[in-house]
Design an enzyme around this catalytic site. Sequence first.
Site, PDB file in Angstrom:
ATOM      1  N   TYR A 157      -3.978   9.866 -16.242  1.00  0.00           N
ATOM      2  CA  TYR A 157      -5.220   9.306 -15.713  1.00  0.00           C
ATOM      3  C   TYR A 157      -6.420   9.723 -16.552  1.00  0.00           C
ATOM      4  CZ  TYR A 157      -3.687   7.425 -11.182  1.00  0.00           C
ATOM      5  OH  TYR A 157      -3.125   6.682 -10.190  1.00  0.00           O
ATOM      6  N   LYS A 200       9.782  14.345 -15.029  1.00  0.00           N
ATOM      7  CA  LYS A 200      10.661  13.512 -15.866  1.00  0.00           C
ATOM      8  C   LYS A 200      10.985  14.340 -17.107  1.00  0.00           C
ATOM      9  CE  LYS A 200      12.726   9.568 -16.847  1.00  0.00           C
ATOM     10  NZ  LYS A 200      13.905   9.080 -16.106  1.00  0.00           N
ATOM     11  N   ASP A 203      12.594   9.329 -11.058  1.00  0.00           N
ATOM     12  CA  ASP A 203      13.353   8.117 -10.696  1.00  0.00           C
ATOM     13  C   ASP A 203      14.331   8.426  -9.560  1.00  0.00           C
ATOM     14  OD1 ASP A 203      14.684   9.744 -12.526  1.00  0.00           O
ATOM     15  OD2 ASP A 203      15.614   8.100 -13.639  1.00  0.00           O
ATOM     16  N   ASP A 228       0.900   9.188  -7.259  1.00  0.00           N
ATOM     17  CA  ASP A 228       0.274   7.907  -6.899  1.00  0.00           C
ATOM     18  C   ASP A 228       1.349   6.924  -6.465  1.00  0.00           C
ATOM     19  OD1 ASP A 228      -1.722   5.850  -6.744  1.00  0.00           O
ATOM     20  OD2 ASP A 228      -1.013   5.109  -8.674  1.00  0.00           O
ATOM     21  N   ASP A 254       2.599   5.712  -2.233  1.00  0.00           N
ATOM     22  CA  ASP A 254       2.640   4.340  -1.706  1.00  0.00           C
ATOM     23  C   ASP A 254       4.025   4.064  -1.127  1.00  0.00           C
ATOM     24  OD1 ASP A 254       0.042   3.831  -2.737  1.00  0.00           O
ATOM     25  OD2 ASP A 254       0.588   1.768  -3.237  1.00  0.00           O
TER      26      ASP A 254
HETATM   27  C1  IPM Z   1      -4.970   6.155  -4.929  1.00  0.00           C
HETATM   28  C2  IPM Z   1      -5.449   4.924  -5.644  1.00  0.00           C
HETATM   29  C3  IPM Z   1      -6.308   5.341  -6.836  1.00  0.00           C
HETATM   30  C4  IPM Z   1      -5.418   6.132  -7.773  1.00  0.00           C
HETATM   31  C5  IPM Z   1      -7.009   4.163  -7.572  1.00  0.00           C
HETATM   32  C6  IPM Z   1      -7.894   3.385  -6.645  1.00  0.00           C
HETATM   33  C7  IPM Z   1      -7.791   4.640  -8.756  1.00  0.00           C
HETATM   34  O1  IPM Z   1      -4.377   4.128  -6.004  1.00  0.00           O
HETATM   35  O2  IPM Z   1      -5.814   6.965  -4.489  1.00  0.00           O
HETATM   36  O3  IPM Z   1      -3.760   6.326  -4.787  1.00  0.00           O
HETATM   37  O4  IPM Z   1      -4.732   5.550  -8.636  1.00  0.00           O
HETATM   38  O5  IPM Z   1      -5.419   7.358  -7.662  1.00  0.00           O
HETATM   39 MG    MG Z   2      -2.500   4.784  -5.233  1.00  0.00          MG
END
Ligand code: IPM
Ligand code: MG
Length: 351
Positions: A136, A186, A218, A242, A246
């Site tokens: 990042y 990884k 993975d 990240d 999700d």
């Molecule tokens: C998160 C989001 C952010 C990230 C984006 C909006 C920059 O996806 O907080 O998970 O990638 O960290």
């Molecule tokens: Mg995210």
Amino acid sequence: MHIAVLAGDGIGQEIMSEALRVLDALGLPDMRMDHADVGGIAYKNHGHPLPQATLELAMAADAVLFGAVGDPDCDNLERHLRPEQAVLGLRQEMQTFANLRPAKAFAGLESLSALKPEIAGAIDLLILRELTGDIYFGEKGRRTTDTGLREGYDVMAYNEEEIARIARVAFKAAQGRRKKLCSVDKANVLQTSVLWREVVNEVAAEYSDVELSHMYVDNAAMQLVRNPGQFDVMLTGNIFGDILSDQASMCVGSIGLLASASLGTGTKGLYEPIHGSAPDIAGKGIANPLAMILSAAMMLRHSFDMEAQAARVEQAVADVLHQGILGHDLGGSASTREIGDAVVAQLASQA
Ligand code: IPM
Ligand code: MG
């Protein structure tokens, strides 16, 4: 308690309103809230996604309550002007290197999960994501190859200090839970991960009561859907966390349910749902505000040492889900406002 309220873009405004109503319903004394623009709306109003005034407010506050950023109108802007840069800039300026993303099944609501109920019911994990380093924040750019091709690049890097400090946060978190820590990397491919594993192993010597394991990312993605109950604390770098968070959200039920706290060395923190601004449903009043409300609860816990109040909010949220008041993301029809109303009513009815 001085709180910077940065609702941001898309559904950010709608879900923030509900979180503020919930905080209000707690009747906490001495809460000062200051609002400011952030993200695409800040770019439109002030020419920058993280205006100086917003940054100064965030730096001066005891905690930042953050909605979401991201706006399709801004997709073609240069990278430093994109809404996402606001949250990345805040994380960096506030040095909130530790991102806590808890994912826990709601008892009796296993059917909300994308997984089989008996698998989903066992989820009770914490993703501890490093937040201010990795690919990042490494060098990035565009260049031309020797053969004249356009090329993009992003450098992944971690130094040993960055790894050790997030590892310590993860070990401590594990000590307060089931004492199991799985470090995700990884290391079979990436040098960054080889060092990551090395340093995590060194730090482990300070926490002999925690059972440490290592897993390739993975495999971790696969295990998270095969048997998520095996995980207690998962320690990850920025990009792996990240992605896995999700995924973890759908294992619980919906991305509209997962909150996060971003902390540095003190009690000051940035609190935001893990989801984005969802421009496709913005303004319709159908976004699920629970992740935002749960983020406010995390703020009470981590920045203001108000564990009892945080637990009250979390209980009210669980109760509302149990009552079958489900948002569109969970196959229900409750509006943003109705969900907020239900949480406020539930708080009022608590003994
Ligand atoms: C998160 C989001 C952010 C990230 C984006 C909006 C920059 O996806 O907080 O998970 O990638 O960290
Ligand atoms: Mg995210």
